[in-house]
Design an enzyme around this catalytic site. Structure first.
Site, PDB file in Angstrom:
ATOM      1  CB  SER A 137      73.512 -58.075  -1.012  1.00 27.87           C
ATOM      2  OG  SER A 137      72.668 -57.154  -1.686  1.00 27.87           O
ATOM      3  CE1 TYR A 150      77.605 -55.545  -3.850  1.00 26.63           C
ATOM      4  CE2 TYR A 150      75.247 -55.329  -4.218  1.00 26.63           C
ATOM      5  CZ  TYR A 150      76.321 -55.371  -3.354  1.00 26.63           C
ATOM      6  OH  TYR A 150      76.127 -55.234  -1.998  1.00 26.63           O
TER       7      TYR A 150
END
Ligand code: 8X3
Length: 251
Positions: A137, A150
């Site tokens: 990501s 995250y």
């Protein structure tokens, strides 16, 4: 080759194949001629997908070692492994961190990827020419307020990928990271906000064309189908409207 010399389809395993980027990737790899093993927890969804694309469904929870072992037992030879399963929960600041949520994020995004990779490496080596694509990501590149549970996990994905590339050097297994930015899927933001559809929708409000799962699947399929000698270390993919975590053009 089979005894009658009919070429056998190459096998791809996609985790988190029940929705979003995983399901789109399973479809994209099937379109490239792979026999796709669709792995996820939700059996009904992956059975439907497997039927649609002529693949195979294997129910798998990547946070459970026995479940991952059963996946590996079902795949003696694997040419492409897409470690897609993962997710975010919450937007806690560090000073308000829900440690259980952070633990879940590390388990699913990092340890789950390690469990599956470790279990499937013999099958990947057995193929003689394999590619692992880890779905990272932009959260593995950028910090943003409320994101550390995250972003820390996705930075972990980046570093595990880099480390494995060093460790596999000289073997016929390439390892890549495809790192998407803003992708509008049915579930990512909904899960992050505990099912609050309004908050999930607000993430994409006014953004002209966030990426779709199919855009990322297209990138993954491209990475996975380069010639054997070509290694794509990492591919960062964002919508045109997103220049950085804090720089998203909204109308
Ligand atoms: C990217 C999602 O919200 O961290 O995977 O930008 S986000």
């Amino acid at each position: 080759m089979s005894p009658d010399s009919t070429p056998q389809p190459r096998t791809a395993v996609v985790t988190g194949a029940s929705s979003g980027i995983g399901a789109a990737t399973a479809r994209a790899l099937a379109a490239e001629g792979f026999r796709v093993v669709c792995a996820a927890r939700r059996t009904d969804r992956i059975e439907d997908l497997a039927e649609e694309i002529g693949g195979e469904a294997v129910t798998c929870d990547i946070t459970d070692q026995a479940s991952v072992d059963a996946l590996a037992a079902a795949v003696p030879t694997c040419h492409v492994l897409v470690n897609n399963a993962g997710g975010a929960v919450g937007v806690d600041r560090v000073d308000g961190a829900d440690v259980d949520a952070w633990r879940w994020m590390y388990d699913v995004n990092v340890l789950g990827l390690v469990r599956v990779t470790k279990a499937l490496l013999p099958a990947l080596r057995a193929s003689g020419d394999a590619v692992i694509v880890n779905v990272g990501s932009t959260a593995g590149r950028w910090a943003y307020e409320g994101g550390a549970g995250y972003t820390a996990a996705k930075h972990g994905v980046k570093v595990v990928t880099e480390t494995l590339r060093l460790e596999l050097n000289g073997e016929p297994v390439r390892i890549s990271e495809v790192a998407p930015g803003m992708v509008r899927t049915d579930e990512f933001s909904l899960v992050r906000f505990g099912g609050d559809q309004e908050r999930a929708d607000a993430v994409y409000a006014g953004v002209d064309q966030p990426l779709l799962a199919e855009d990322v699947a297209d990138a993954i399929a491209w990475v996975a189908t380069r010639p054997s000698h070509v290694d794509i270390d990492e591919l960062v993919i964002k919508p045109r409207a997103q220049a950085a975590a804090h720089k998203v053009h909204r109308s």
